[in-house]
Scaffold this active site. Sequence first.
Site, short mmCIF file in Angstrom:
data_model
loop_
_atom_site.label_atom_id
_atom_site.label_comp_id
_atom_site.label_asym_id
_atom_site.label_seq_id
_atom_site.Cartn_x
_atom_site.Cartn_y
_atom_site.Cartn_z
N SER A 22 0.82 -1.21 0.00
CA SER A 22 0.00 0.00 0.00
C SER A 22 0.85 1.27 0.00
O SER A 22 1.07 1.89 1.04
CB SER A 22 -0.94 -0.02 1.21
OG SER A 22 -1.89 1.01 1.11
N PHE A 23 1.34 1.66 -1.17
CA PHE A 23 2.14 2.88 -1.31
C PHE A 23 1.33 4.07 -0.81
O PHE A 23 0.18 4.26 -1.19
CB PHE A 23 2.52 3.09 -2.78
CG PHE A 23 3.34 4.33 -3.03
CD1 PHE A 23 4.61 4.45 -2.49
CD2 PHE A 23 2.83 5.36 -3.79
CE1 PHE A 23 5.37 5.59 -2.72
CE2 PHE A 23 3.57 6.51 -4.02
CZ PHE A 23 4.84 6.63 -3.50
N SER A 28 2.48 0.12 6.36
CA SER A 28 2.50 -1.01 5.44
C SER A 28 3.88 -1.17 4.82
O SER A 28 4.44 -2.28 4.77
CB SER A 28 1.44 -0.80 4.35
OG SER A 28 1.61 -1.70 3.28
N ARG A 138 -6.76 -4.28 -3.66
CA ARG A 138 -8.02 -3.94 -3.02
C ARG A 138 -9.15 -3.81 -4.05
O ARG A 138 -10.32 -4.03 -3.71
CB ARG A 138 -7.88 -2.67 -2.21
CG ARG A 138 -6.79 -2.76 -1.14
CD ARG A 138 -7.20 -2.14 0.17
NE ARG A 138 -8.39 -2.73 0.74
CZ ARG A 138 -8.99 -2.31 1.85
NH1 ARG A 138 -8.50 -1.26 2.49
NH2 ARG A 138 -10.07 -2.90 2.32
N GLU A 174 -12.84 5.14 -1.85
CA GLU A 174 -12.27 4.36 -0.75
C GLU A 174 -13.28 4.10 0.37
O GLU A 174 -12.91 3.70 1.47
CB GLU A 174 -11.04 5.07 -0.21
CG GLU A 174 -9.93 5.25 -1.24
CD GLU A 174 -9.13 3.98 -1.51
OE1 GLU A 174 -8.69 3.34 -0.54
OE2 GLU A 174 -8.94 3.62 -2.69
N HIS A 249 -5.97 8.02 4.05
CA HIS A 249 -7.43 8.15 4.17
C HIS A 249 -7.74 9.22 5.19
O HIS A 249 -6.96 9.47 6.11
CB HIS A 249 -8.08 6.84 4.63
CG HIS A 249 -8.04 5.74 3.62
ND1 HIS A 249 -7.72 4.43 3.94
CD2 HIS A 249 -8.28 5.73 2.28
CE1 HIS A 249 -7.76 3.68 2.85
NE2 HIS A 249 -8.10 4.45 1.84
N CYS A 370 -10.17 1.71 10.98
CA CYS A 370 -10.06 0.98 9.71
C CYS A 370 -10.84 -0.33 9.75
O CYS A 370 -11.37 -0.78 8.74
CB CYS A 370 -8.60 0.65 9.41
SG CYS A 370 -7.61 2.04 8.87
#
Length: 446
Positions: A22-23, A28, A138, A174, A249, A370
Site C-alpha cells: 500500500s504505497f 504497510s 483492493r 475508498e 485516508h 479501519c
Amino acid sequence: MSGYEVNFDGLVGLTHHYAGLSFGNEASTQHQNSVSNPKLAAKQGLLKMKALADLGFQQGVLPPQERPHVPMLRKLGFSGSDESVLAQAMQQSPRLLSALSSASCMWTANAATVSPSADSADGKVHFTAANLNNKFHRAIEAETTSGVLRAMFNDPRHFAHHEALPQVALFGDEGAANHNRLGGDYGKRSVQMFVYGRQEFGGEIAPTRYPARQTREAGEAIARLHQLDEQHTVFVQQNPEVIDQGVFHNDVIAVSNQNVLFHHQQAFYRQQQALDEVRRKMATLDSELVAIEVPTTRVSVADAVATYLFNSQILTKPNGKMMIVVPEESRQHSGVWSYLSEMVASGGPIDEIKVFDLRESMRNGGGPACLRLRVALNEQELRAVNPRVMMNDSLFITLNEWVDRYYRDRLTQNDLADPQLLREGREALDSLTTILGLGSVYPFQQ
C-alpha cells in the site's frame, strides 16, 4: 436516543501477511516482509468486537474474502490446476501472488459508503461498495463485498444496494474511510461529509508525493445514488500536504460521532471555510458542531500517523457521554497519551478512553477505525439485519474455535504458494458462511 450506530468489524483473513502493498501507507511499507501471525490478528480483532458488545454497543462481523484469489490469477494467464496456478505465480511473479493473497478486506471502513434512511429521499439505508481503484490488491474486493452486504442486509423494504462505481481513476472511491456523518441522534437526519483528495474536473491542488485515492467526483456520484439532499451534504478536500505525509485516508487524521468532529489542525484544505459550511448545514437541522481540533504543537502529523490517534472510534455511551477507542500505540506515545488524558478530563463530550492491542493490523497500517464499517439503523432496520452476524457470547466462542481450527500462527510470503493454505482457506470460509448464515458468497462456492 433514536436509532443505533452498529459497527461491523472485519474478521482478519487466513492469509494476513506483510507485503508492503500500500504505497502511501507508511506502516504497510515499513513492515514489508515481516513474519505475520494470522491467528493472533484474528483474535485481536475478535477481542475488540466482543469487548464493545459487552459494553452494550451494537457490534457485527464482516467475513474475510477468499485468498489467494485464484480466479484473478487465471484471468492473468496462469493455468492448470489450482496448485499449478499458485506455483506458476510464485515462480513468475511473487509480488502478484502476494497482492492476490492480501487480507486487506479486514479494513471494512473501505468496504462501502453507507447512508442511513433518515438522510435518503426514499427512506432506505443505501450501500455502495467501494471500488478501491487505486490499489490492485483492493480493487478486486468490490464484487464479493457487494455480495456479502446483500446477504447481511437482505430486506429490500429497508436496504438499497448499489454496485461499485466504474473502475477508473476518475471515480476512485475508498468508502467510509473518507466519509463522516455529523448531526444529532443516529436516527435523525444529519449532514454527510464526503472527503476527497483530488478533483479531476477543475481541481486546484493535489498531493505530489503520495496518491490521492479518493476523488470528489466519486463522492458526488454516491450522494446521487443515495438520494441525499444537497442542502445537507458537504464535499471537503483533505489537506494534500498531510496526504504526502502518509495520511492516505481521512480516517487517519479525523473521526466523527454525532455532532463531534475530532480532527487535526492540518486535516482539511481551507479548514475554517470547510467547517463553517458544515456548521451552517448542521444548524438547519438544529444541531451544533463540536469541533475538537488538535494543534500541531501538541501532536505532529507524523505522530498522528505513527500512533493512529485519529484512526480511533468515538462511541456514544448510554449516559450521552462519549468514549474514544484507540490502539495501544497511542498509549505508548507520551505526547499523544498526555493530550488524550487532558481531553477526557476537560469536561468535553469525550470522557473515557478504551485501549486495544491491534498490533498485527497496525503493522499493516490499520487501526480501530479501519477495522469497522459504521451503519446507522433504526429499530426496524436493526431487526432486519441477518441476526447471525451480530456479536454475542455464543458467536464469540464459535468464531474463536473456528480460528483455532483453521488459522496458522506464522505466515510469510513464501507460504502463499502452499496449496494446503488454499485448501485450509476454502474449508474455513465454507464453514464460516454456515456460521454466519450468508449463503454462497465466495467464487469457489458458485
